[in-house]
Design a protein around this motif. Structure first.
Motif, PDB file in Angstrom:
ATOM      1  N   UNK A  86       0.819  -1.216   0.000  1.00  0.00           N
ATOM      2  CA  UNK A  86       0.000   0.000   0.000  1.00  0.00           C
ATOM      3  C   UNK A  86       0.852   1.264   0.000  1.00  0.00           C
ATOM      4  N   UNK A  87       1.962   1.252   0.750  1.00  0.00           N
ATOM      5  CA  UNK A  87       2.810   2.440   0.872  1.00  0.00           C
ATOM      6  C   UNK A  87       4.134   2.282   0.145  1.00  0.00           C
ATOM      7  N   UNK A  88       4.201   1.339  -0.804  1.00  0.00           N
ATOM      8  CA  UNK A  88       5.470   1.069  -1.463  1.00  0.00           C
ATOM      9  C   UNK A  88       6.378   0.253  -0.546  1.00  0.00           C
ATOM     10  N   UNK A  89       7.551  -0.078  -1.041  1.00  0.00           N
ATOM     11  CA  UNK A  89       8.479  -0.873  -0.236  1.00  0.00           C
ATOM     12  C   UNK A  89       9.897  -0.705  -0.756  1.00  0.00           C
ATOM     13  N   UNK A  90      10.870  -0.891   0.120  1.00  0.00           N
ATOM     14  CA  UNK A  90      12.268  -1.034  -0.268  1.00  0.00           C
ATOM     15  C   UNK A  90      12.503  -2.511  -0.574  1.00  0.00           C
ATOM     16  N   UNK A  91      13.247  -2.801  -1.622  1.00  0.00           N
ATOM     17  CA  UNK A  91      13.474  -4.192  -2.010  1.00  0.00           C
ATOM     18  C   UNK A  91      14.959  -4.515  -1.899  1.00  0.00           C
ATOM     19  N   UNK A  92      15.272  -5.525  -1.090  1.00  0.00           N
ATOM     20  CA  UNK A  92      16.654  -5.973  -0.899  1.00  0.00           C
ATOM     21  C   UNK A  92      16.863  -7.314  -1.594  1.00  0.00           C
ATOM     22  N   UNK A  93      17.962  -7.413  -2.319  1.00  0.00           N
ATOM     23  CA  UNK A  93      18.389  -8.668  -2.927  1.00  0.00           C
ATOM     24  C   UNK A  93      19.652  -9.121  -2.209  1.00  0.00           C
ATOM     25  N   UNK A  94      19.665 -10.363  -1.734  1.00  0.00           N
ATOM     26  CA  UNK A  94      20.781 -10.815  -0.910  1.00  0.00           C
ATOM     27  C   UNK A  94      21.319 -12.162  -1.377  1.00  0.00           C
ATOM     28  N   UNK A  95      22.586 -12.379  -1.068  1.00  0.00           N
ATOM     29  CA  UNK A  95      23.219 -13.693  -1.194  1.00  0.00           C
ATOM     30  C   UNK A  95      23.914 -13.975   0.122  1.00  0.00           C
ATOM     31  N   UNK A  96      23.586 -15.087   0.738  1.00  0.00           N
ATOM     32  CA  UNK A  96      24.166 -15.450   2.026  1.00  0.00           C
ATOM     33  C   UNK A  96      25.443 -16.243   1.809  1.00  0.00           C
ATOM     34  N   UNK A  97      26.494 -15.887   2.556  1.00  0.00           N
ATOM     35  CA  UNK A  97      27.753 -16.626   2.522  1.00  0.00           C
ATOM     36  C   UNK A  97      27.531 -17.958   3.215  1.00  0.00           C
ATOM     37  N   UNK A  98      27.583 -19.026   2.436  1.00  0.00           N
ATOM     38  CA  UNK A  98      27.275 -20.346   2.985  1.00  0.00           C
ATOM     39  C   UNK A  98      28.395 -20.911   3.840  1.00  0.00           C
ATOM     40  N   UNK A  99      29.626 -20.408   3.655  1.00  0.00           N
ATOM     41  CA  UNK A  99      30.771 -20.972   4.377  1.00  0.00           C
ATOM     42  C   UNK A  99      30.870 -20.417   5.787  1.00  0.00           C
ATOM     43  N   UNK A 100      30.889 -19.090   5.903  1.00  0.00           N
ATOM     44  CA  UNK A 100      30.980 -18.466   7.220  1.00  0.00           C
ATOM     45  C   UNK A 100      32.317 -18.707   7.872  1.00  0.00           C
ATOM     46  N   UNK A 101      32.360 -18.429   9.196  1.00  0.00           N
ATOM     47  CA  UNK A 101      33.608 -18.585   9.938  1.00  0.00           C
ATOM     48  C   UNK A 101      33.562 -19.744  10.921  1.00  0.00           C
ATOM     49  N   UNK A 102      32.554 -20.586  10.801  1.00  0.00           N
ATOM     50  CA  UNK A 102      32.435 -21.727  11.686  1.00  0.00           C
ATOM     51  C   UNK A 102      31.654 -21.453  12.957  1.00  0.00           C
ATOM     52  N   UNK A 103      31.360 -20.196  13.242  1.00  0.00           N
ATOM     53  CA  UNK A 103      30.589 -19.831  14.421  1.00  0.00           C
ATOM     54  C   UNK A 103      29.112 -19.774  14.036  1.00  0.00           C
ATOM     55  N   UNK A 104      28.265 -20.636  14.609  1.00  0.00           N
ATOM     56  CA  UNK A 104      26.852 -20.656  14.201  1.00  0.00           C
ATOM     57  C   UNK A 104      26.088 -19.394  14.555  1.00  0.00           C
ATOM     58  N   UNK A 105      26.649 -18.554  15.418  1.00  0.00           N
ATOM     59  CA  UNK A 105      25.960 -17.329  15.808  1.00  0.00           C
ATOM     60  C   UNK A 105      26.235 -16.168  14.862  1.00  0.00           C
ATOM     61  N   UNK A 106      27.237 -16.305  13.992  1.00  0.00           N
ATOM     62  CA  UNK A 106      27.595 -15.215  13.086  1.00  0.00           C
ATOM     63  C   UNK A 106      27.340 -15.603  11.642  1.00  0.00           C
ATOM     64  N   UNK A 107      27.036 -14.614  10.826  1.00  0.00           N
ATOM     65  CA  UNK A 107      26.810 -14.845   9.414  1.00  0.00           C
ATOM     66  C   UNK A 107      27.231 -13.641   8.597  1.00  0.00           C
ATOM     67  N   UNK A 108      27.407 -13.857   7.305  1.00  0.00           N
ATOM     68  CA  UNK A 108      27.767 -12.794   6.378  1.00  0.00           C
ATOM     69  C   UNK A 108      26.865 -12.886   5.160  1.00  0.00           C
ATOM     70  N   UNK A 109      26.413 -11.747   4.694  1.00  0.00           N
ATOM     71  CA  UNK A 109      25.623 -11.727   3.466  1.00  0.00           C
ATOM     72  C   UNK A 109      25.986 -10.492   2.662  1.00  0.00           C
ATOM     73  N   UNK A 110      25.732 -10.568   1.368  1.00  0.00           N
ATOM     74  CA  UNK A 110      25.923  -9.428   0.466  1.00  0.00           C
ATOM     75  C   UNK A 110      24.555  -8.936   0.015  1.00  0.00           C
ATOM     76  N   UNK A 111      24.439  -7.629  -0.180  1.00  0.00           N
ATOM     77  CA  UNK A 111      23.127  -7.040  -0.436  1.00  0.00           C
ATOM     78  C   UNK A 111      23.200  -5.897  -1.431  1.00  0.00           C
ATOM     79  N   UNK A 112      22.184  -5.809  -2.272  1.00  0.00           N
ATOM     80  CA  UNK A 112      21.902  -4.607  -3.058  1.00  0.00           C
ATOM     81  C   UNK A 112      20.460  -4.208  -2.775  1.00  0.00           C
TER      82      UNK A 112
END
Length: 307
Positions: A210-236
């Motif tokens: 109804x009020x429009x929206x911001x649209x994010x496109x992401x790719x999640x880094x599947x490898x990570x650093x081995x810590x299940x609590x942390x993650x990395x993703x790329x976004x436009x």
């Protein structure tokens, strides 16, 4: 309006700041658009009016939010406009730049949390160490309570919208995230598709918000650093009323929340979000989310009369 303005940015999401402590300046949409024009004006993704919460008069469009800000002890209110002049509820990069402006001008104490009134509620902003070792100061913002229309249950079925871009014939599933302003997040399978996505044209979202929206496109880094609590993703991101921007603070939060949602309740809660304008950190703490990133003031400028 005053001829004195300031240019600033947070991870290359840039703004024109106008100091108007006593709420004496009306800034119509056409003025915002002219100032933020990248060829005929100063150039920015949006305009921020720096105004005292107590100065917002009865009948002003901010009055309910200003009352909330005054009650919470927020001396300053961030009146944020998109580049097309439309009013926005919040801006995660903008609120860091706003706080940095207050600190730099001696209007706020960097040793204490800075309370900022916004249309998305009062935000608490704190100066923090820069984890990247850069020269720009970093600020951590309590972005408040986030909301998703879908319950955190079966992540495999987690989609409440579909999004189509001009370069893709296939509509992709997406999830909505409310950060005080609306977001729609799409996960892509690989970095090449993220790089190649055409965001020069506004993505088509169904059902139409109804009020429009911001649209994010992401790719999640599947490898990570081995810590299940942390993650990395790329976004436009394609921001409503602006177009593609180099970064979006509330969008980074929405992207991290969507990625965790899709990962399930044991998914990462501490995310690095890489954007074209640089990285930010998003921390999910139960119903609240926190955004940390840099803030830079580039220049003060004097506007010349036009005629």
């Amino acid at each position: 309006m005053t001829p004195q303005v300031t240019k600033g940015h947070g991870t290359a999401n840039d703004f024109v700041l106008v100091e108007d402590p006593h709420a004496q300046q009306a800034i119509p949409a056409e003025t915002v658009h002219a100032l933020t024009d990248r060829r005929r004006g100063i150039g920015a993704d949006g305009l921020i009016r720096v105004v005292r919460s107590t100065a917002l008069a009865e009948g002003d469009e901010h009055v309910a939010h200003a009352d909330e800000a005054v009650a919470a002890g927020a001396t300053w209110f961030m009146d944020y406009r998109n580049a097309d002049g439309s009013i926005a509820q919040m801006c995660g990069n903008g609120v860091r730049v706003f706080a940095h402006y207050l600190v730099t001008r001696g209007l706020a104490d960097p040793a204490s949390p800075v309370l900022v009134g916004t249309r998305g509620g009062v935000k608490t902003v704190t100066l923090v160490p820069d984890p990247t070792g850069g020269s720009a100061p970093w600020y951590r913002v309590d972005m408040g309570v986030w909301r998703m229309p879908l319950p955190e249950t079966d992540a495999g079925a987690a989609a409440d919208a579909v999004v189509t871009t001009s370069d893709q014939d296939v509509a992709r599933p997406a999830v909505s995230v409310d950060m005080g302003n609306p977001h729609t997040v799409v996960a892509l399978p690989d970095l090449q598709q993220l790089i190649g996505a055409d965001l020069a044209v506004a993505p088509v979202v169904q059902p139409v918000p109804a009020d429009g929206t911001n649209v994010e496109f992401i790719v999640v880094d599947a490898d990570g650093d081995g810590d299940p609590r942390t993650g990395t993703l790329r976004m436009r991101v394609h921001e409503r009323g602006v177009g593609e921007t180099m970064a979006c603070g509330t969008g980074a939060c929405a992207a991290a929340l969507a990625a965790r949602f899709w990962a399930g309740p044991d998914g990462p809660v501490d995310w690095t979000v890489e954007q074209p304008g640089g990285p930010v950190r998003v921390e999910i703490e139960g119903p609240r989310v926190f955004l940390s990133g840099p803030a830079v003031l580039v220049a003060d400028a004097t506007l010349l009369p036009q005629g």
